[in-house]
Design a protein around this motif. Structure first.
Motif, mmCIF file in Angstrom:
data_model
loop_
_atom_site.group_PDB
_atom_site.id
_atom_site.type_symbol
_atom_site.label_atom_id
_atom_site.label_comp_id
_atom_site.label_asym_id
_atom_site.label_seq_id
_atom_site.Cartn_x
_atom_site.Cartn_y
_atom_site.Cartn_z
ATOM 1 N N THR A 47 35.324 7.968 -57.539
ATOM 2 C CA THR A 47 34.299 7.812 -56.509
ATOM 3 C C THR A 47 33.615 6.452 -56.609
ATOM 4 N N LEU A 66 29.730 4.791 -56.613
ATOM 5 C CA LEU A 66 28.315 5.096 -56.804
ATOM 6 C C LEU A 66 27.487 3.961 -56.210
ATOM 7 N N LYS A 73 21.568 7.827 -47.974
ATOM 8 C CA LYS A 73 22.317 9.077 -48.135
ATOM 9 C C LYS A 73 22.924 9.526 -46.809
ATOM 10 N N GLU A 81 26.561 8.850 -47.921
ATOM 11 C CA GLU A 81 27.018 10.043 -48.644
ATOM 12 C C GLU A 81 27.351 11.200 -47.700
ATOM 13 N N ASP A 82 26.533 11.386 -46.666
ATOM 14 C CA ASP A 82 26.720 12.528 -45.766
ATOM 15 C C ASP A 82 27.685 12.236 -44.624
ATOM 16 N N THR A 115 31.486 8.278 -51.479
ATOM 17 C CA THR A 115 30.347 7.493 -51.941
ATOM 18 C C THR A 115 29.172 8.395 -52.259
ATOM 19 N N TYR A 116 28.590 8.217 -53.430
ATOM 20 C CA TYR A 116 27.388 8.944 -53.831
ATOM 21 C C TYR A 116 26.234 7.956 -53.938
ATOM 22 N N ALA A 119 22.223 7.072 -55.198
ATOM 23 C CA ALA A 119 21.177 7.433 -56.159
ATOM 24 C C ALA A 119 20.231 6.260 -56.353
ATOM 25 N N LEU A 133 30.748 12.021 -62.193
ATOM 26 C CA LEU A 133 31.176 11.659 -60.844
ATOM 27 C C LEU A 133 32.498 10.913 -60.837
#
Length: 598
Positions: free
Chosen positions: A115, A117, A132, A136-137, A151-152, A154, A171
């Motif tokens: 992934t 990050l 996000k 991410e969504d 993609t995450y 944070a 992850l």
């Protein structure tokens, strides 16, 4: 745009279903826009606006070609370097770039669930929600299918601060993208302690991409040879509205030299006192009030202490607008702007409302005002010290792709011009003349590039070293000694006997001394001085003061001769400073304390 996107998606579906025969058409018309149609595969099409409209657009993934090009260049750089710096102007489309880079390019190489990050060093919660939602969504369409994003997102603090290695392994992170990398890049930062140092120490097999409009710390480290990375600078499309356009169109008034009257230049202030607004700010509020349509004014308060007072003063000045202060009465940029700006747009556009938004630290970077940019009328950015936050703040939030030119911007033109020079060519950050001009004007580049010494002119005097001589040669007035005391401005020979004897001369003398008997606690220090005399490396300026006051006489006496006395060897050197000095120009220096210098 949303309606157009919906219509275009429908057209794409018609192409896929065969309702439109690609073999019989090269263009299709959607609403009032004509598109060229390209078939990339059995079930994959690309629509590009015809040259008449002069813009391309990936309608399915909502990504413009400039973002795609930027992503492809970063991806290409990763084939050569493990660390890449991606620099693009504010509101350029960096989020779309990251989405395409991660899901369409990097994901093709990922194996076993690897992934990306996406980290931000900023604490802005609204920015986290925005990222996000966008990264991410949001799913990605590729090769006829919709894919879940790899993609995450944070925050560096607190999300990523604890158990960083476990976080990376859980992850299965292959690529780390550090957004707004000019924030939190100090040696003591979480980014360094919890990530950058771990990459170095553990030799983690991850790609690191640093993204920002102002990545000055990282760029400087590359040019100084302290960071092995490649710099990729984005190309600005013709329809991008940025800082250079604001300056060229005369939309910016200098906050450091605000002029209401040609003969009355003064620094722009929001308040004269705690009981009244400044004349210059009231003039701008009047201009905002005079607008027939609704609109938004954004003002950065200079301190939290004065924000409540400022809000009350603006409210009492006129009832033509609503005043909202972020950070006052527990309001936040998240609660004010929300996840989108629909309610604001509606009240401004359809209810003809005028709103004054006061912020303190909010809207510093990253946050996208979306369609609200079209209705911004007045911006007052009070930051005037640092190029990064002075340009990235309120001015940066109204950059992007819109047609709004009916606005007034109060900001530091010096900061903005410096930003534009680096936006046009980041290489200028290693140009010494540019550094001199920036530092000498009192500006800092960014949080970590703010410790700098200004350029200055110093005088270099020629140092003449005479000796060594023995005490006997001095007391017996040898010819060599006599030759050195023909000019009384360097002292007289009669002073030497009491000096050698350890007594002060009864006369005021332009002679200073350094002797071994005064260095009993630190004999090695005197040994260094004596060795400098023997080796011919001693300089007058480093070892002697140029002036001193004698006894009760406060007038300063010019020192032109220094005596280095070795009481053990009964020897001395006579060190003279020649009057005709040479001017030396010393360039400004930036002291980079970022984590990129290792």
């Amino acid at each position: 745009m949303k309606n157009l996107f919906k219509s275009i998606t429908e057209a794409i579906n018609n192409l896929k279903s065969g309702k439109i025969d690609i073999g019989k058409t090269e263009t299709i018309r959607v609403e009032d826009t004509e598109f060229n149609v390209y078939q990339n595969g059995d079930d994959e099409f690309t629509l590009c606006v015809t040259k008449e409209y002069d813009v391309k657009y990936d309608v399915i993934n909502d990504i413009y070609p400039n973002s795609i090009d930027f992503a492809e260049r970063i991806y290409d750089a990763l084939t050569r370097k493990k660390i890449v710096i991606g620099m693009a102007p504010m509101q350029y489309g960096k989020t779309a770039t990251v989405h395409y880079l991660s899901n369409n390019l990097l994901a093709r190489d990922y194996q076993n669930g690897e992934t990306t990050l996406f980290l931000t060093g900023m604490s802005d919660t609204a920015l986290l929600i925005q990222n996000k939602s966008a990264l991410e969504d949001k799913k990605f369409y590729r090769n006829g299918k919709w894919f879940k994003s790899v993609t995450y997102v944070a925050k560096m603090v607190p999300d990523f601060r604890d158990n960083t290695l476990d976080y990376l392994r859980k992850l299965n992170v292959k690529t780390i993208i550090f957004d707004e990398c000019d924030y939190g890049s100090g040696k003591r930062s979480v980014f360094n302690k919890n990530l950058f140092s771990l990459i170095r120490k553990n030799k983690l097999d991850v790609n690191l991409i640093l993204i920002s409009a102002t990545p000055y710390c990282a760029v400087k480290a590359v040019y100084s040879g302290e960071l092995d990375a490649e710099i990729v600078q984005a190309e600005k499309p013709h329809n991008y509205f940025g800082v250079s356009d604001m300056l060229d169109l005369g939309l910016v008034t200098d906050i450091n030299n605000y002029t209401n009257d040609i003969d009355d230049a003064k620094t722009y202030r929001l308040m004269n006192t705690t009981s009244s607004l400044s004349n210059e700010f009231m003039t701008d509020l009047d201009w905002f009030i005079s607008k027939q349509e609704g609109g938004l004014s954004i003002v950065r308060a200079e301190s939290r202490k004065n924000t409540v007072i400022l809000k009350e003063l603006i409210e009492s000045y006129s009832d033509e607008y609503e005043v909202i202060a972020v950070g006052v009465n527990f309001s936040s940029i998240k609660s004010v702007l929300g996840n989108d700006s629909f309610s604001w747009e509606h009240s401004i556009l359809h209810e003809n409302k005028k709103i004054v938004l006061i912020v303190i630290n909010a809207l510093s970077a990253g946050k996208d005002l979306g369609e609200l940019k079209q209705y911004v009328r007045l911006v007052v950015e009070t930051r005037r010290k640092m190029i990064a936050n002075g340009s990235q703040g309120l001015v940066g939030r109204i950059c992007g792709y819109h047609t709004n030119r009916d606005l007034r911007i109060i900001a530091s033109t010096e900061i903005l011009r410096n930003y534009v020079e680096m936006e046009n060519d980041i290489c200028i950050i290693q140009n010494q003349d540019f550094i001199n001009d920036t530092v000498n004007s009192g500006l800092d580049f960014s949080t970590q590039l703010k410790k700098a010494s200004k350029s200055r002119v110093t005088m270099k005097y020629e140092t003449v070293i005479n000796g060594p001589f023995t005490f006997d040669e001095v007391l017996n007035k040898s010819s060599k000694i006599l030759d050195l005391f023909t000019d009384s401005t360097y002292g007289v020979l009669e002073d030497m006997a009491p000096i050698l004897g350890g007594n002060k001369s009864k006369f005021k003398t332009p002679i200073n001394t350094q002797r071994s008997s005064k260095y009993k606690k630190h004999p090695k220090t005197f040994d260094v001085i004596w060795d400098e005399c023997i080796n011919g490396t001693i300089t007058f300026a480093n070892r002697f003061h140029r002036f001193r006051a004698e006894a009760n006489d406060e007038r300063r006496l010019r020192i032109k001769r220094g005596i280095i006395i070795n009481d053990e060897l009964k020897q001395l050197f006579i060190i003279d400073r020649i009057d005709d000095g040479v001017e030396l120009y010393k360039d400004a220096e930036i002291k980079n304390t970022s984590c990129y210098n290792y």
